[in-house]
Design a protein around this motif. Structure first.
Motif, PDB file in Angstrom:
ATOM      1  N   LYS A 493       0.842  -1.195   0.000  1.00  0.00           N
ATOM      2  CA  LYS A 493       0.000   0.000   0.000  1.00  0.00           C
ATOM      3  C   LYS A 493       0.874   1.241   0.000  1.00  0.00           C
ATOM      4  O   LYS A 493       1.930   1.277   0.638  1.00  0.00           O
ATOM      5  N   TRP A 494       0.418   2.293  -0.730  1.00  0.00           N
ATOM      6  CA  TRP A 494       1.092   3.591  -0.790  1.00  0.00           C
ATOM      7  C   TRP A 494       0.276   4.597   0.009  1.00  0.00           C
ATOM      8  O   TRP A 494      -0.961   4.625  -0.054  1.00  0.00           O
ATOM      9  N   LEU A 499      -2.101   9.447   4.422  1.00  0.00           N
ATOM     10  CA  LEU A 499      -3.390   9.099   3.834  1.00  0.00           C
ATOM     11  C   LEU A 499      -3.190   8.149   2.663  1.00  0.00           C
ATOM     12  O   LEU A 499      -2.211   8.268   1.927  1.00  0.00           O
ATOM     13  N   PRO A 500      -4.104   7.184   2.460  1.00  0.00           N
ATOM     14  CA  PRO A 500      -3.934   6.249   1.333  1.00  0.00           C
ATOM     15  C   PRO A 500      -3.957   6.988  -0.002  1.00  0.00           C
ATOM     16  O   PRO A 500      -4.670   7.974  -0.186  1.00  0.00           O
ATOM     17  N   ASP A 530       5.167  13.721   1.712  1.00  0.00           N
ATOM     18  CA  ASP A 530       5.905  12.540   2.172  1.00  0.00           C
ATOM     19  C   ASP A 530       5.147  11.304   1.724  1.00  0.00           C
ATOM     20  O   ASP A 530       3.972  11.117   2.076  1.00  0.00           O
ATOM     21  N   TYR A 531       5.814  10.431   0.968  1.00  0.00           N
ATOM     22  CA  TYR A 531       5.223   9.209   0.445  1.00  0.00           C
ATOM     23  C   TYR A 531       5.854   8.017   1.147  1.00  0.00           C
ATOM     24  O   TYR A 531       7.077   8.000   1.409  1.00  0.00           O
ATOM     25  N   VAL A 532       5.043   6.978   1.452  1.00  0.00           N
ATOM     26  CA  VAL A 532       5.516   5.766   2.139  1.00  0.00           C
ATOM     27  C   VAL A 532       4.890   4.562   1.446  1.00  0.00           C
ATOM     28  O   VAL A 532       3.677   4.566   1.156  1.00  0.00           O
ATOM     29  N   PHE A 533       5.741   3.523   1.192  1.00  0.00           N
ATOM     30  CA  PHE A 533       5.254   2.249   0.668  1.00  0.00           C
ATOM     31  C   PHE A 533       5.374   1.204   1.751  1.00  0.00           C
ATOM     32  O   PHE A 533       6.461   1.025   2.342  1.00  0.00           O
ATOM     33  N   THR A 534       4.282   0.474   2.045  1.00  0.00           N
ATOM     34  CA  THR A 534       4.259  -0.559   3.083  1.00  0.00           C
ATOM     35  C   THR A 534       3.879  -1.886   2.442  1.00  0.00           C
ATOM     36  O   THR A 534       2.755  -2.039   1.944  1.00  0.00           O
TER      37      THR A 534
END
Length: 1173
Positions: A493-494, A499-500, A530-534
């Motif tokens: 998920k990004w 926020l998704p 800020d972007y996060v990949f989980t």
């Protein structure tokens, strides 16, 4: 294997119908003889393909089916058979055929559609019940075409790369409404010679044991039989018939699959027949068994015993007679008749019967394939998520039918399923693409002879970050690509700022294997963050920051390639240039190194966050030049140049010249203007007007490229003027000075009907008719010319123009011959001459007189008194004849009758005719010694006088008989009838009883008893009724004759009536502030009471409402309504006989500043805005 459902048990109990044995001819038509098309088979033949067909991928086989379909009951099947006998739809039935393994074959059926309103329904079956429509795919294709000219439907079934288990009996059914037709055919599949296994040919050709039933025959299934013997040693022989008899219906499908039964429904049908009591046969001492079963490749023996050995026996398969061959062996042993079938294949699975005399007995043969055993068991397997897992086993037969199960539930692969089944000969492999934890289970495989199971365990792999996300700085509008790579092919998920992230047309999330991407097209300022990949199922996060910048840009796309802006002199130029940049850049305009400042000057700059504008209030020629734009912000700079060109309309051309003029056209020429306005001249517009008018009319709507033009369609004789406009890219110039006035004129057409009027010894008189077309120039006169025969010198006969159409040429020599012509002359000149066709001899000719009496005067000429008489009688004769008129032999009194004579006719004129003018008129025309006479009868008529005497002849009952004598004066014409009238003595009002009566006596009927009548009679001729009538002197009394008059009895009429609306209320729109009325009409007796209601509430004592009722018309007046007065209004009428109501809806519109209500919003300019309130 799962048990069948309850529905399937009921379906099993319904036996399938057997073919009707009473119609061998029809069965013969649907025979299974293979079509002999070796060339076609050779063209379609291919090497045997090893890939499994679609039916095997779906876990089924055409030769072996374990699912049980529905079958119609016996009575329903008999109806279908009866329908097929009565209506035949096929014009061409599919024929049986044979094909080699791996080759293609096509079966064709044709249906005549001439009497059909729509396309018939066709179905293809294998065996007795398997519908092939659901099996269409790579190895089976169904096609249909329609030929419009012949109106024939063509249906095709094509089998591609045939296999041995495709062999068997097929059936084609076609239905249309209540019509039904069917046809069965066989398919034989032979092994390809190229795939024959390496066996001992000599052992195949060895003879069977001496003295046995098959002694002396070649047996090609020797090796297969030995193999079957070994299998029988391992597995004891089972009687399937006994199993089915003793088993429950829910176990039928399991038994059919376990023992390779290909036609379970046929066996169940035979099982039911076995319970029936067989009737004794006179021809057979022993009949065939109800059914036989044999393994594939085996041999079967049919035996019947005849009561009479002399009877002839014939064997049939599916209605087709069986001939002796190496496959079918016939033997006679006393009264026994034996048939052997060698090397049984799946196509031999069908119905057989034998006939002896008029009787027959039948049986069914079931060919069973040997059970398939699992030779290599499944093995327990461990795998990681995302890997490809293969579970493998081996069976005893190639391409065997195998079912796979997961935790006891059957696996059905499909195009979108992760489960795939591969078959490689005896090897069967279950493939799981992208295994997940949900795939952890116990998997099993089942065949007709065994099963095997194994466990699959799927776990997560340790996750490693191979490529982490990196911070990015991108320009506005560029693509943002955040990319990372992990060690496993898993989803994730990004998020952005916690926020998704949602996918859109601009934002795409890409997952390919172990690589994950977040791609943002056309980056915006809002994309910064800020972007996060989980990754899913893991607690690892991959962060990155995105920063968006945008250097300044100048958008000049709308200015063209050379960035040139053209403006018309005197106009205002407002040049808006879109710009972009983050932060908004500062714009500076300059010209010739001189900055253009912002302010209120004639040339100024205006700056906005997304655009910069150059404004020139009144463009001048000196404003042309190059203007520069400089943009600057913290991300960079941008420069651009724009060329401004000031143009104007051209000067007007000089005044045009009219060089030529016709009847409705002219030719105009002119010179180009001196100054073209800075733009090339594109063409010219031409206008004209009448000299006395001020309205100019354009003659061309397409530009005239030349400097010459020909205006047309002008009015002849009217003065015109012409002017010219020059046109360039800027616009149209002012008009030129008008040309000199000119008038279109044309000569007339030649005179017509030139003839000789008279000839004397020295003169010739000619006459003619005016020209057909004279024109606007009019006609000034004529010129008459002549020339003597043999010369070409034309002499003008008249010194001045002749206005009349007759002229006498004088001074001509006697006995000479002349040619004559005449011309018409007007202001445009002389017309073409009109020639007399032949020369004229100058010599007087005596013409005897001749009177031409008009046709209407050859009979008696009738006129009424007072009318005018004007008779014209033409005559001929030369020289001018002498005329004498007489009436009844006496000269005419010229004081009463006017006579006028001319050279060609004489006229008799009487202003007011009288009866004394009637008589015979004689005309005598005399030329020297020649005399011609004619007579005319004239009768002047008038209305007749009244009849002389009218009297009553008799009176009886309600009738009166009258008689009268004709009048003395008939008006100089015959009496055409009489009109009879009657009058009551009391009123003496006359009424016409009979009109146009021809006799002099009549009977008047239907007179009123007790009245006294007088009668009168008018005479009538072609002029009308006589002015007076003759009345009877005495009256006629109609006696009562003792009749008593009875007064009729009338019942009182009931005028009571329930209320009823004769005119309903209608839905109405009202304008706020203006009185509105609602109207309806009602009737009823007694007079109904009227009550008005709004929204079901009675309106009482409300000053805003007024109610009226006049002559049944009910009116409700609403004074100056508002939007709140809108709603449903009801009018109620009540009397003793009932109650009636009627409703309508009222909507109130409010108008203020161009807005009313209710409705939809519209534009204010020129329209009424409507807003919903």
């Amino acid at each position: 294997m799962p048990e069948p459902t309850k529905k399937e048990e009921n379906e099993v109990l319904a036996p399938a119908p057997a073919p009707a044995p009473e119609e061998p001819n029809k069965e013969k038509e649907a025979g299974t003889a293979p079509a002999k098309e070796p060339n076609k088979e050779k063209e379609a033949g291919t090497a045997p393909a090893k890939e499994p067909n679609k039916e095997k991928e779906a876990g089924t086989s055409p030769g072996k089916e374990w699912s049980i379909g529905e079958s119609p009951a016996g009575e329903e099947q008999d109806k279908q058979n009866a329908n097929s006998q009565l209506s035949t739809l096929f014009v061409e039935k599919p024929q049986g055929g044979s094909v080699k393994v791996g080759e293609n074959i096509t079966f064709i059926a044709k249906v005549q559609a001439e009497d059909l309103l729509r396309k018939p329904t066709i179905k293809w079956f294998k065996g007795k019940w398997m519908d092939l429509a659901s099996k269409a795919g790579k190895h089976l294709q169904l096609k249909e075409t329609f030929e419009r000219h012949s109106r024939v439907y063509t249906f095709e079934m094509q089998i591609i790369k045939a296999k041995e288990n495709y062999a068997g009996n097929y059936r084609c059914e076609v239905t249309y409404k209540d019509k039904f037709d069917s046809c069965s055919f066989d398919l034989e599949v032979h092994e390809s010679t190229g795939t024959t296994p390496n066996i001992d040919i000599r052992s195949a050709f060895k003879r069977s044991g001496e003295g046995q039933d098959d002694a002396g025959e070649l047996d090609f299934s020797g090796l297969l039989k030995r193999r079957e013997v070994k299998q029988q040693e391992e597995q004891p022989e089972v009687d399937v018939w006994e199993l089915l008899k003793n088993a429950k219906p829910s176990e039928y499908e399991k038994i059919a699959f376990q023992y390779g039964i290909t036609d379970l429904r046929g066996m169940l049908k035979r099982l039911k027949r076995m319970r029936r009591v067989e009737k004794k046969s006179a021809a057979f001492a022993r009949i065939l068994d109800p059914a036989y079963q044999v393994d594939k490749g085996g041999r079967v023996r049919f035996v019947v015993e005849l009561a009479d050995p002399k009877l002839e026996v014939k064997w049939y398969k599916n209605g087709q007679e069986i001939r002796p061959s190496t496959k079918y062996i016939f033997e006679h042993k006393g009264c026994e008749r034996i048939m052997f079938i060698n090397n049984c294949v799946l196509t031999d699975d069908s119905e057989y019967y034998v006939t002896a005399g008029d009787e027959k007995c039948s049986t069914e043969l079931f060919v069973r394939e040997p059970p398939v055993m699992v030779t290599k068991q499944l093995e327990d397997t461990k795998a990681y998520c995302g890997e490809r897992v293969e579970l493998e086993c081996e069976v005893s037969e190639d391409d065997a039918n195998v079912k796979w199960f997961k935790n006891g539930e059957e696996i059905i692969p499909g195009p979108k399923s992760r489960y795939h089944i591969k078959v490689e000969g005896k090897k069967h492999i279950l493939v799981i693409e992208g295994a997940t934890k949900a795939d952890t289970a116990e998997y099993s495989v089942m065949t007709t002879g065994g099963q095997s199971s194994a466990k699959l365990s799927v776990d997560l792999k340790p996750l490693k970050i191979l490529t982490p996300l990196t911070d990015q700085t991108v320009n506005l509008g560029k693509e943002i690509c955040l990319k990372c790579e992990v060690s496993e092919n898993i989803t994730g998920k990004w998020t952005k700022n916690g926020l998704p992230v949602q996918e859109s047309d601009r934002l795409k999330i890409v997952h390919k294997g172990r690589i994950h991407k977040l791609v943002i097209a056309n980056a915006l300022v809002e994309d910064e963050g800020d972007y996060v990949f989980t990754p899913d199922a893991y607690s690892v996060t991959l962060p990155a920051k995105v920063h968006v910048i945008d250097p300044p840009k100048i958008n000049l796309d709308g200015l063209g390639d050379d960035n040139t802006v053209t403006v018309i002199a005197g106009n205002k130029l407002r040049l808006e240039i879109p710009i972009s940049g983050e932060p908004p850049p500062k714009a500076i305009w300059s010209r010739a190194d001189k900055a253009i400042m912002e302010g209120s000057g004639r040339i100024r700059a205006e700056n906005y966050p997304d655009s910069t504008t150059l404004v020139i209030d009144i463009a001048e020629k000196d404003d042309s030049g190059v203007y520069h734009i400089n943009l600057k912000n913290e991300a960079g700079e941008a420069h651009a140049s724009i060329k401004i060109k000031v143009v104007d309309i051209p000067d007007p051309p000089v005044a045009p010249n009219v060089t030529d003029v016709g009847d409705d056209w002219c030719v105009v020429t002119w010179e180009p203007p001196v100054y073209d306005g800075g733009s090339p001249i594109l063409g010219y517009f031409i206008e004209r007007k009448k000299k006395q008018s001020s309205r100019w009319m354009r003659l061309n709507f397409d530009l005239c490229k030349e400097t010459i033009f020909e205006p047309k369609k002008m009015i002849e004789g009217v003065a015109y003027e012409v002017r010219i406009f020059a046109v360039n890219a800027v616009g149209i110039s002012k008009p030129s000075m008008p040309s000199k006035p000119f008038v279109p004129l044309a000569v007339t057409s030649p005179p017509t009907l030139l003839t000789v009027d008279s000839v004397t010894d020295t003169t010739v008189t000619m006459k003619w008719r005016p020209p057909d077309q004279i024109g606007a120039a009019g006609l000034d006169g004529y010129v008459l010319e002549y020339c003597f025969e043999g010369t070409d010198d034309w002499i003008v006969a008249n010194t001045e123009l002749i206005e009349k159409t007759k002229f006498t040429i004088t001074g001509l020599p006697t006995d000479s011959r002349i040619f004559v012509r005449v011309k018409a002359v007007n202001a445009a000149g002389a017309s073409e001459p009109k020639y007399y066709s032949q020369p004229i001899l100058v010599k007087e000719i005596i013409e005897p007189p001749k009177i031409r009496i008009p046709r209407h005067l050859k009979q008696t000429y009738i006129r009424r008194v007072g009318e005018a008489i004007n008779l014209v009688i033409p005559f001929q004769g030369k020289p001018r004849p002498e005329l004498i008129w007489t009436k009844d032999g006496a000269p005419i009194d010229k004081n009463q009758i006017n006579i006028r004579n001319s050279e060609t006719d004489t006229i008799v004129f009487i202003r007011k005719a009288e009866r004394s003018h009637s008589g015979k008129y004689d005309l005598q025309v005399k030329v020297e010694k020649f005399v011609e006479t004619a007579s005319i009868d004239i009768r002047v008529i008038d209305r007749p006088g009244p009849p002389q005497l009218v009297k009553i002849e008799d009176v009886w009952g309600e009738n009166v008989a009258l008689s009268w004598t004709p009048p003395r004066d008939d008006g100089n014409t015959a009496i055409t009838g009489y009109t009879i009238q009657k009058a009551d003595k009391k009123s003496m009002e006359w009424f016409t009883v009979i009109e146009h009566y021809h006799r002099t006596s009549a009977t008047i009927t239907e007179l009123v008893i007790g009245n006294e009548y007088y009668f009168r009679v008018f005479a009538e001729n072609m002029c009308g009724l006589s002015e007076d009538a003759t009345m009877t002197k005495e009256s006629a009394v109609i006696a009562k004759d003792g009749k008593i008059y009875k007064n009729p009895v009338y019942e009182d009429f009931d005028f009571t009536e329930a209320p009823m609306f004769t005119q309903p209320l209608v839905n109405t729109y009202a304008v706020a502030g203006y009185n509105a009325t609602l109207n309806c009409s009602v009737r009823g007796n007694p007079k109904p009471k009227i009550t008005w209601m709004k929204n079901k509430v009675a309106i009482k004592d409300d000053p805003r409402y007024r109610m009226f009722s006049n002559q049944g018309v009910c009116t409700l007046e609403i004074r100056k309504p508002s939007p709140y007065d809108g709603g449903t209004y009801c009018c109620q009428a009540v009397n003793d006989l009932g109650t009636v109501e009627i409703e309508c809806k009222l909507e109130v519109k409010v108008i203020y500043q161009g807005v009313n209500s209710p409705g939809q919003p519209v534009f204010l300019e020129g329209q009424q805005q409507v807003l919903q309130l």
